[in-house]
Design a protein around this motif. Structure first.
Motif, PDB file in Angstrom:
ATOM      1  N   THR A  72       0.729  -1.307   0.266  1.00  0.00           N
ATOM      2  CA  THR A  72       0.237   0.039  -0.017  1.00  0.00           C
ATOM      3  C   THR A  72       0.911   1.255   0.060  1.00  0.00           C
ATOM      4  O   THR A  72       0.692   2.075  -0.835  1.00  0.00           O
ATOM      5  N   VAL A  73       1.753   1.599   0.908  1.00  0.00           N
ATOM      6  CA  VAL A  73       2.675   2.653   1.029  1.00  0.00           C
ATOM      7  C   VAL A  73       3.675   2.496   0.518  1.00  0.00           C
ATOM      8  O   VAL A  73       4.716   3.431   0.316  1.00  0.00           O
ATOM      9  N   GLY A  74       4.278   1.200  -0.092  1.00  0.00           N
ATOM     10  CA  GLY A  74       5.792   1.066  -0.477  1.00  0.00           C
ATOM     11  C   GLY A  74       6.617   0.117   0.176  1.00  0.00           C
ATOM     12  O   GLY A  74       6.295  -0.271   1.484  1.00  0.00           O
ATOM     13  N   ARG A  75       7.743  -0.134  -0.120  1.00  0.00           N
ATOM     14  CA  ARG A  75       8.481  -1.247   0.300  1.00  0.00           C
ATOM     15  C   ARG A  75       9.501  -0.305   1.227  1.00  0.00           C
ATOM     16  O   ARG A  75       9.870  -0.779   2.593  1.00  0.00           O
ATOM     17  N   ARG A  76      10.057   0.794   0.893  1.00  0.00           N
ATOM     18  CA  ARG A  76      11.267   1.368   1.597  1.00  0.00           C
ATOM     19  C   ARG A  76      10.892   1.846   3.074  1.00  0.00           C
ATOM     20  O   ARG A  76      11.565   1.661   3.880  1.00  0.00           O
ATOM     21  N   PRO A  77       9.780   2.536   3.259  1.00  0.00           N
ATOM     22  CA  PRO A  77       9.517   2.920   4.764  1.00  0.00           C
ATOM     23  C   PRO A  77       9.288   1.758   5.634  1.00  0.00           C
ATOM     24  O   PRO A  77       9.689   1.955   6.909  1.00  0.00           O
ATOM     25  N   ILE A  78       8.824   0.621   5.078  1.00  0.00           N
ATOM     26  CA  ILE A  78       8.719  -0.635   5.936  1.00  0.00           C
ATOM     27  C   ILE A  78       9.940  -1.203   6.308  1.00  0.00           C
ATOM     28  O   ILE A  78      10.077  -1.296   7.599  1.00  0.00           O
ATOM     29  N   TYR A  79      11.111  -1.222   5.449  1.00  0.00           N
ATOM     30  CA  TYR A  79      12.259  -1.490   5.908  1.00  0.00           C
ATOM     31  C   TYR A  79      13.138  -0.702   6.957  1.00  0.00           C
ATOM     32  O   TYR A  79      13.497  -1.108   7.975  1.00  0.00           O
ATOM     33  N   ILE A  80      12.737   0.545   6.647  1.00  0.00           N
ATOM     34  CA  ILE A  80      13.219   1.445   7.746  1.00  0.00           C
ATOM     35  C   ILE A  80      12.698   1.263   9.212  1.00  0.00           C
ATOM     36  O   ILE A  80      13.458   1.209  10.365  1.00  0.00           O
ATOM     37  N   ILE A  81      11.475   1.471   9.272  1.00  0.00           N
ATOM     38  CA  ILE A  81      10.824   1.274  10.372  1.00  0.00           C
ATOM     39  C   ILE A  81      11.018   0.113  11.372  1.00  0.00           C
ATOM     40  O   ILE A  81      11.216   0.122  12.441  1.00  0.00           O
ATOM     41  N   SER A  82      10.851  -1.143  10.470  1.00  0.00           N
ATOM     42  CA  SER A  82      11.232  -2.046  10.894  1.00  0.00           C
ATOM     43  C   SER A  82      12.576  -2.506  11.551  1.00  0.00           C
ATOM     44  O   SER A  82      12.744  -3.069  12.661  1.00  0.00           O
ATOM     45  N   PHE A  83      13.505  -2.063  10.835  1.00  0.00           N
ATOM     46  CA  PHE A  83      14.822  -2.351  11.263  1.00  0.00           C
ATOM     47  C   PHE A  83      15.315  -1.294  12.635  1.00  0.00           C
ATOM     48  O   PHE A  83      16.007  -1.838  13.303  1.00  0.00           O
ATOM     49  N   VAL A  84      14.660  -0.241  12.770  1.00  0.00           N
ATOM     50  CA  VAL A  84      14.714   0.563  14.162  1.00  0.00           C
ATOM     51  C   VAL A  84      14.078  -0.182  15.116  1.00  0.00           C
ATOM     52  O   VAL A  84      14.699  -0.302  16.079  1.00  0.00           O
TER      53      VAL A  84
END
Length: 427
Positions: A72-84
């Motif tokens: 829905t919102v794209g791949r990149r934001p999910i990678y960043i939030i989850s790794f934090v």
């Protein structure tokens, strides 16, 4: 199909495969130190096994949220939030002073680490068309499949020569490195999100959905299709066998072969080598079968309807039935249960360790060969929802792996390793 060059796509595959290593590596890296942790925290083996199972349950639930959101919102934001989230949880695990805190931090750690498994497959589906997707996913799954194997190898030495807490400090450092690489080098790849952002009109692109954006149960919708359910059951049973075998090894090998913590970790290498070969070979074989069937369709069409040179319609990979990717499962479905059966009885009879390692190699080979081919099949039939369907795949296999890691120990205590792994082989 994509604006990215071949070199850029190879780098993205490498980066995502490395990121995909984090979750399964975190699930098993501290296994060799379970006895040490039990003594230090004055707890029971059952509670420590719960830290493994709770982690696997988190890995099963969280990707359904991450996968749906990434479509829905794209791949990149999910990678960043989850790794934090993952890095903070690793620090919490390293600082845990009791089993309660360790259990809580392990659950949060799994929530952060599990995004790549689902979202990574979606990213590669964005980048590679069907005729090359099997090979790309085969390389991507290498990280996810060798993590449970090399984790105990590294963790054994870290726990013996440093301290078990250092396993989590090392994981935090690894997560930080991956996060920096993602922030700097990984672009957004979701075709629908990018097209909408730049107002680009593209054909055959699934637009971002708004109606199910925050529905974590969306992946369960696909279980209504029998071909999805049956494929996922096959993958889950294989993955459960892997975790049953992996969680039994520290205690069994120390008892039967009198191995130290670090040497127990080394025994996981055999299965890891099989995993690497099987994953790459399985992806390439799936692509090969698609190309071979396409050639067969072309010959049949020419024979049925002769055309003048250059006039025959072209048959593409998109015209080939996606079920051709499942052919590898027919050839290798016997290998995993056979290896589980032999593994259990070799341990039961105290046979040479070398024989056990050979069996582990072939188990890893067969399991990942099928895993790679079947996972690519699921992505192919739901290209527009690739991250969501991969999340469902990951959720079911992780939950079953959690169950297997819990039930293996009491079953083996009751009936011995031979009959225990006979039961897993029958499953």
């Amino acid at each position: 199909y994509t604006v990215f060059s071949t070199r850029q796509k190879k780098f993205i595959v490498l980066l995502l495969s490395t990121a995909g290593l984090v979750a399964p590596l975190s699930s098993t890296m501290y296994l060799p130190a379970l006895n040490t942790i039990q003594t230090e925290m004055n707890t029971t083996s059952v509670m420590l096994k719960l830290t493994i199972s709770l982690y696997m349950v988190g890995m099963g639930i969280a990707p359904m949220v991450w996968g749906t959101l990434s479509d829905t919102v794209g791949r990149r934001p999910i990678y960043i939030i989850s790794f934090v989230i993952y890095i903070l949880a690793c620090v919490g695990c390293a600082l845990s002073n009791g089993i309660g805190m360790l259990l809580a931090m392990r659950l949060i750690q799994s929530l952060g680490s599990s995004s790549v498994i689902a979202v990574g497959a979606g990213s590669l589906c964005d980048l590679f068309e069907a005729k090359r997707r099997g090979r790309a996913l085969g390389f991507f799954f290498v990280g996810a499949l060798i993590g449970p194997i090399i984790g105990p190898t590294i963790g054994g030495y870290v726990s013996q020569y440093l301290d078990w807490r250092w396993t989590f400090w090392i994981l935090a450092i690894l997560g930080g490195v991956v996060l920096v690489l993602i922030v700097i080098f990984l672009p957004e790849t979701h075709r629908g999100v990018v097209a909408a952002k730049y107002d680009v009109r593209m054909e055959n692109v699934t637009p971002p959905s708004k109606s199910w954006a925050f529905n974590p149960l969306l992946p369960l919708y696909y279980l209504k299709y029998p071909y999805v359910t049956l494929t996922i059951i096959n993958i889950s049973l294989a993955y459960g066998g892997l975790y049953a075998m992996s969680t039994s090894m520290p205690a069994s090998f120390a008892r039967v072969y009198n191995l130290s913590t670090s040497n127990v970790g080394l025994t996981y290498i055999a299965s890891g080598v099989g995993n690497i070969i099987g994953s790459v070979a399985g992806g390439n074989f799936a692509d090969f079968m698609m190309h071979r069937f396409r050639d067969r369709m072309e010959r049949a069409q020419v024979a049925a309807e002769p055309h003048e040179d250059g006039d025959a319609p072209t048959i593409t990979i998109a015209d080939v039935p996606k079920e051709q990717r499942l052919t590898g499962g027919v050839y290798f479905c016997w290998l995993m249960p056979t290896c589980l059966l032999i593994f259990g009885w070799l341990i039961n009879k105290h046979e040479p360790l070398a024989a056990v390692l050979v069996v582990q190699f072939f188990f890893g080979l067969g399991m990942t060969f099928i895993f790679s081919a079947y996972s690519t099949y699921l992505v192919d039939i739901f290209t527009g929802r690739s991250a969501t369907i991969t999340a469902l795949n990951n959720s079911t296999r992780s939950i079953w792996a959690a169950v297997c890691s819990v039930i293996e120990d009491p079953i083996e205590t009751g009936i011995g390793p031979g009959w225990t792994f006979t039961l897993f082989a029958l499953l």
